[in-house]
Design a protein around this motif. Structure first.
Motif, mmCIF file in Angstrom:
data_model
loop_
_atom_site.group_PDB
_atom_site.id
_atom_site.type_symbol
_atom_site.label_atom_id
_atom_site.label_comp_id
_atom_site.label_asym_id
_atom_site.label_seq_id
_atom_site.Cartn_x
_atom_site.Cartn_y
_atom_site.Cartn_z
ATOM 1 N N CYS A 222 26.178 80.191 -0.095
ATOM 2 C CA CYS A 222 25.427 79.540 -1.166
ATOM 3 C C CYS A 222 24.932 78.183 -0.711
ATOM 4 O O CYS A 222 25.446 77.597 0.240
ATOM 5 N N ASN A 223 23.900 77.675 -1.401
ATOM 6 C CA ASN A 223 23.421 76.325 -1.156
ATOM 7 C C ASN A 223 24.264 75.287 -1.878
ATOM 8 O O ASN A 223 24.475 74.183 -1.378
ATOM 9 N N VAL A 224 24.698 75.643 -3.097
ATOM 10 C CA VAL A 224 25.368 74.698 -3.984
ATOM 11 C C VAL A 224 26.611 75.361 -4.567
ATOM 12 O O VAL A 224 26.581 76.543 -4.920
ATOM 13 N N ALA A 225 27.691 74.604 -4.690
ATOM 14 C CA ALA A 225 28.889 75.074 -5.370
ATOM 15 C C ALA A 225 28.967 74.417 -6.745
ATOM 16 O O ALA A 225 28.833 73.200 -6.859
ATOM 17 N N PRO A 245 26.465 70.610 -1.297
ATOM 18 C CA PRO A 245 26.403 69.913 -2.587
ATOM 19 C C PRO A 245 27.319 70.593 -3.596
ATOM 20 O O PRO A 245 27.336 71.821 -3.706
ATOM 21 N N VAL A 246 28.084 69.805 -4.323
ATOM 22 C CA VAL A 246 28.977 70.305 -5.353
ATOM 23 C C VAL A 246 28.577 69.690 -6.685
ATOM 24 O O VAL A 246 28.364 68.484 -6.786
ATOM 25 N N VAL A 247 28.469 70.533 -7.697
ATOM 26 C CA VAL A 247 28.199 70.103 -9.067
ATOM 27 C C VAL A 247 29.443 70.381 -9.897
ATOM 28 O O VAL A 247 29.932 71.509 -9.934
ATOM 29 N N ALA A 248 29.977 69.360 -10.550
ATOM 30 C CA ALA A 248 31.155 69.511 -11.397
ATOM 31 C C ALA A 248 30.721 69.688 -12.849
ATOM 32 O O ALA A 248 29.860 68.955 -13.345
ATOM 33 N N VAL A 249 31.316 70.666 -13.516
ATOM 34 C CA VAL A 249 31.078 70.891 -14.941
ATOM 35 C C VAL A 249 32.417 70.741 -15.664
ATOM 36 O O VAL A 249 33.317 71.557 -15.482
ATOM 37 N N ARG A 250 32.557 69.694 -16.466
ATOM 38 C CA ARG A 250 33.809 69.459 -17.189
ATOM 39 C C ARG A 250 33.726 70.110 -18.562
ATOM 40 O O ARG A 250 32.855 69.789 -19.374
ATOM 41 N N ARG A 251 34.636 71.051 -18.811
ATOM 42 C CA ARG A 251 34.684 71.737 -20.107
ATOM 43 C C ARG A 251 35.536 70.938 -21.096
ATOM 44 O O ARG A 251 36.364 70.126 -20.718
ATOM 45 N N GLY A 252 35.314 71.218 -22.388
ATOM 46 C CA GLY A 252 36.088 70.577 -23.438
ATOM 47 C C GLY A 252 35.544 69.244 -23.884
ATOM 48 O O GLY A 252 36.239 68.481 -24.579
#
Length: 285
Positions: A222-225, A245-252
Motif C-alpha cells: 500500500c501507499n498509505v497505512a 505515510p500513516v494516517v491515524a483515526v481516533r474513534r470515540g
C-alpha cells in the motif's frame, strides 16, 4: 475509464484517458477544456486529444492548473466528433504523491486533518472546506466526491465494504480529484496493490493499530497505512517507523461540526507529538 497523469511539471502534464479492460471505446476526437474554479478565475484553454497504441487518449496540457483544496480547479472533457452524445465529463488534475513517510501535493508536504462521515451534502462540503477539514468518507458515494472536488475537500474513500471487482470503482475515483486515496482491507489488495498495478490514485490499507506486527507488509502492498486508534490508546511504535505515510483515526470522539472536529485533530496531533509525526489525523464518533 481511468485518468492518469504523467510527467507533471508546472509548465505541462500528460493526461491519459485509459479504458479499463476494454470496457470503453475511446476512438474518436476528444477535447479537454478548462480550468474553472469556485474560488478563482483563470484563462481557459482547449486541448485536443490524440490516440495511443494502447487504445487510450492522451492530452498534453500546457500551463496546467492542478487541483488543491485552496484552488479546486476542474476541467471538462467531451467527445467532439460526429459520434458525440453531447455529454460533458468533469475531472481534475490531482498531483498528490508519496515521499517516504509524507504526502506531498505539488511538491509541498500536506498533513490531512478532519472527520469521518457517511456522506457529504453540498452545504456540508462547503462547511468542511471553511473549517480546512478533510474527510474519511465511509461510503462509496459519487455525489459526495463530486461536491468535495468542486468545493475543495480532500477525501479518503472507505471501500472496505465492497465485495468483488474493484478496478472500475478505483477508475471512477480517478475522475474525482478530491479522492486522495481509496481505503481497502488487506484481502482486497490482491491485484490492486500500489506496486501491483498502475493505480490512478493512492491505495490505503486499514489496520487496527494494536494488531500489526509485520511492518514490511505495510511498505509492500500500500501507499498509505490508515491506523484505527481507540480513545485513550497510545499508538504502537510501528506507526512512527514503517517508512510509509500513516494516517491515524481516533474513534470515540465527540464534535458538533467540522470546526470542532478539526480542533480535535489538532489535539490528537499534539497528543502524539513528538514521538509521531504522521501524514494525517482524523477523529470519528
Amino acid at each position: 475509464m481511468s485518468i492518469r497523469l504523467r510527467e507533471p511539471t508546472e509548465s505541462s502534464v500528460r493526461v491519459t484517458l485509459a479504458p479499463i479492460r476494454d470496457a470503453v471505446d475511446l476512438e474518436g476526437t476528444w477535447e479537454l477544456y478548462g480550468p474553472r474554479c469556485e474560488y478563482a478565475r483563470t484563462l481557459a484553454s482547449t486541448f485536443r486529444g490524440s490516440a495511443t497504441e494502447r487504445g487510450a487518449v492522451e492530452f498534453l496540457v500546457t500551463e496546467p492548473c492542478y487541483w488543491s483544496p485552496e484552488l479546486p480547479f476542474l476541467y471538462e472533457l467531451r467527445r467532439v466528433d460526429a459520434a458525440s452524445d453531447g455529454r460533458v465529463h468533469t475531472l481534475g488534475l490531482r498531483n498528490l504523491s508519496v515521499h517516504g513517510p509524507n504526502l506531498r501535493l505539488g511538491g509541498k508536504r500536506v498533513v490531512l486533518r478532519g472527520a469521518a462521515t457517511l456522506t457529504l451534502s453540498d452545504q456540508e462540503t462547503q462547511e468542511a472546506h471553511s473549517a480546512e477539514a478533510a474527510i474519511v468518507l465511509r461510503s462509496v458515494d459519487d455525489a459526495s466526491l463530486v461536491a468535495a472536488s468542486r468545493w475543495g475537500v480532500f477525501t479518503l474513500v472507505d471501500a472496505t465494504a465492497i465485495a468483488g471487482e474493484l478496478a472500475h470503482v478505483i477508475a471512477r475515483f480517478s475522475w474525482r480529484p478530491a479522492a486522495a486515496a481509496v481505503l481497502l482491507r488487506g484481502d482486497q489488495l490482491e491485484g490492486v496493490s500500489a506496486r501491483g498495478m498502475e493505480c490512478p490514485l493512492l491505495v490505503a490499507r486499514r489496520f487496527d493499530s494494536s494488531n500489526v506486527t509485520d511492518t514490511d507488509a505495510i511498505a509492500a502492498d500500500c501507499n498509505v497505512a490508515v491506523a484505527i486508534v481507540e480513545r485513550g490508546e497510545r499508538p504502537p511504535r510501528w506507526m512512527a517507523s514503517c517508512g510509509r505515510p500513516v494516517v491515524a483515526v481516533r474513534r470515540g470522539a465527540t464534535y458538533a461540526d467540522f470546526v470542532e472536529a478539526r480542533a480535535g485533530c489538532d489535539r490528537l496531533q499534539a497528543d502524539l507529538a513528538p514521538e509521531f509525526d504522521l501524514a494525517g489525523y482524523f477523529v470519528a464518533r
